[in-house]
Design an enzyme around this catalytic site. Structure first.
Site, PDB file in Angstrom:
ATOM      1  N   LYS A  58       0.859  -1.181   0.000  1.00 45.27           N
ATOM      2  CA  LYS A  58       0.000   0.000   0.000  1.00 45.27           C
ATOM      3  C   LYS A  58       0.898   1.235   0.000  1.00 45.27           C
ATOM      4  O   LYS A  58       1.656   1.461   0.948  1.00 45.27           O
ATOM      5  CB  LYS A  58      -0.900  -0.011   1.237  1.00 45.27           C
ATOM      6  CG  LYS A  58      -1.751   1.239   1.358  1.00 45.27           C
ATOM      7  CD  LYS A  58      -2.752   1.124   2.494  1.00 45.27           C
ATOM      8  CE  LYS A  58      -3.524   2.414   2.647  1.00 45.27           C
ATOM      9  NZ  LYS A  58      -4.495   2.336   3.743  1.00 45.27           N
ATOM     10  N   LYS A 117      -2.018  -1.565  -3.943  1.00 46.33           N
ATOM     11  CA  LYS A 117      -2.904  -0.405  -3.883  1.00 46.33           C
ATOM     12  C   LYS A 117      -2.092   0.876  -3.923  1.00 46.33           C
ATOM     13  O   LYS A 117      -1.118   0.958  -3.178  1.00 46.33           O
ATOM     14  CB  LYS A 117      -3.690  -0.483  -2.573  1.00 46.33           C
ATOM     15  CG  LYS A 117      -4.542   0.727  -2.289  1.00 46.33           C
ATOM     16  CD  LYS A 117      -5.162   0.619  -0.925  1.00 46.33           C
ATOM     17  CE  LYS A 117      -5.896   1.900  -0.630  1.00 46.33           C
ATOM     18  NZ  LYS A 117      -6.216   2.023   0.758  1.00 46.33           N
TER      19      LYS A 117
HETATM   20  C1  PBG Z   1      -7.526   3.157   5.503  1.00 47.59           C
HETATM   21  C2  PBG Z   1      -7.735   3.115   4.046  1.00 47.59           C
HETATM   22  C3  PBG Z   1      -7.554   4.118   3.082  1.00 47.59           C
HETATM   23  C4  PBG Z   1      -8.029   3.595   1.878  1.00 47.59           C
HETATM   24  C5  PBG Z   1      -8.421   2.292   2.131  1.00 47.59           C
HETATM   25  N1  PBG Z   1      -8.214   2.001   3.468  1.00 47.59           N
HETATM   26  C6  PBG Z   1      -7.093   5.521   3.212  1.00 47.59           C
HETATM   27  C7  PBG Z   1      -5.699   5.854   3.532  1.00 47.59           C
HETATM   28  O1  PBG Z   1      -4.835   5.005   3.740  1.00 47.59           O
HETATM   29  O2  PBG Z   1      -5.468   7.051   3.628  1.00 47.59           O
HETATM   30  C8  PBG Z   1      -8.103   4.320   0.577  1.00 47.59           C
HETATM   31  C9  PBG Z   1      -9.119   3.810  -0.386  1.00 47.59           C
HETATM   32  C10 PBG Z   1      -9.403   4.725  -1.525  1.00 47.59           C
HETATM   33  O3  PBG Z   1      -8.751   5.759  -1.729  1.00 47.59           O
HETATM   34  O4  PBG Z   1     -10.322   4.379  -2.274  1.00 47.59           O
HETATM   35  N2  PBG Z   1      -6.237   3.230   5.939  1.00 47.59           N
END
Ligand code: PBG
Length: 329
Positions: free
Chosen positions: A201, A254
């Site tokens: 991520k 992601k």
């Molecule tokens: C929680 C999380 C996030 C997203 C999914 N889980 C936000 C972040 O890390 O700031 C983002 C999903 C999206 O942008 O569609 N940590």
């Protein structure tokens, strides 16, 4: 005038298989299916609430009582999986709404399970929607404390499993989070609950619209101290390897669109199912351009989802799920 300048028998004609829609479908290398799409849902308190999300046209924050209707719609479209995010009524420094057994997401899980026993229910495991400071873990001396956060993530996963989730999806990017969650789930008898790890991520600008949707923007600093640095791909493979060792059942890359090379590398290196998250900013860009008539939004969405599948994703988490399914079925 002469028709051919090269001898006809030497001309190879790839266009033969592109001539009709049926020929193209017959020989297509990548096929999208609603069965591989996961639809993210934002759940909030209240009754009869369907609150539009400004930064994500077509997406809503729904109250729990509307989820049964949502489940029926998804079933009709052939979408068999959801990923839940909670918008709590109150936040605190320790994010206690995340691991409250009667919190907003456990309530949502029970409602969806009642409505559709076969629906695959996945739930995000993170603290950022629940903390006043908006970081994904607890703060000690101005930093997100990794090991203290692990305990809270494990409690969160256990609460979600107890409510009936099929899959818990840790997204906090804390080291050791998969192992901590697996141990806690097994300790509480939830052997059958799977872990989908947000392994690679990245610290991405493309989460912007989500942070408005979930009210989870960090109040100080940013997430670069725990989310991955965009230039790195070998590091993504190392993160995935660690999560597989720790017991992840599925792994994730992601965002998706700007990271297709990472998806491909992950597909080539690991045997576990691979998910890719087509995130909020990727959705918002297409919707904004489509609103202005600058491109065909649905065709753009399908092309993007096809590219994500072609890069190697088995599972695609996307706000376009309904739109895509309507076209595919
Ligand atoms: C929680 C999380 C996030 C997203 C999914 N889980 C936000 C972040 O890390 O700031 C983002 C999903 C999206 O942008 O569609 N940590």
């Amino acid at each position: 005038m002469q028709q051919l300048t090269i001898r006809d028998e030497l001309v190879r004609r790839p266009r033969r298989l592109r001539r009709t829609a049926a020929l193209r479908a017959l020989t297509s290398e990548t096929r999208l299916s609603p069965a591989r799409l996961v639809y993210p849902l934002f759940v909030r308190a209240g009754r009869g609430v369907r609150e539009p999300i400004g930064s994500m046209p077509g997406q809503f924050r729904l109250s729990v009582d509307l989820l049964a209707g949502e489940a029926a719609e998804l079933r009709g479209l052939g979408i068999r999986a959801v990923l839940l995010f909670g918008i709590p009524e109150r936040k605190d420094a320790a994010g206690s709404g995340a691991y409250d057994p009667d919190g907003i997401v456990p309530q949502a899980i029970r409602a969806l399970r009642d409505a559709d026993p076969e629906l695959v229910i996945a739930a995000d495991v993170c603290l950022c929607e629940y903390t006043t400071h908006g970081h994904c873990g607890v703060i000690r001396d101005g930093q997100v404390d990794n090991d203290e956060t692990l305990e809270l993530l494990a409690q969160t996963a256990t609460a979600l499993a107890a409510a009936g989730a099929d899959i818990v999806a840790p997204s906090a990017m804390m080291d050791g989070q998969v192992a901590a969650i697996r141990r806690a789930l097994d300790g509480a008898g939830h052997h059958q609950v799977a872990v989908m790890a947000y392994s690679a991520k990245y610290a991405s600008v493309f989460y912007g619209p989500f942070r408005e949707a979930a009210g989870s923007a960090p109040q100080f600093g940013d997430r670069r101290g725990y989310q991955m640095d965009p230039p790195n791909v070998r590091e993504a493979l190392r993160e995935i390897a660690l999560d597989v060792e720790e017991g992840a059942d599925l792994v994730m890359v992601k965002p998706a669109l700007a990271y297709l090379d990472v998806i491909r590398a992950a597909r080539d290196s690991f045997q576990v199912p691979l998910a890719a998250y087509n995130v909020s900013g990727e959705y918002a860009m297409v919707m904004a351009a489509a609103e202005r008539g600058w491109l065909d939004g649905r065709a753009a969405a399908l092309e993007i989802l096809t590219a994500i599948a072609r890069a190697g994703a088995d599972v695609i988490i996307t706000y376009f799920a309904k739109e895509a399914a309507r076209h595919l079925t």
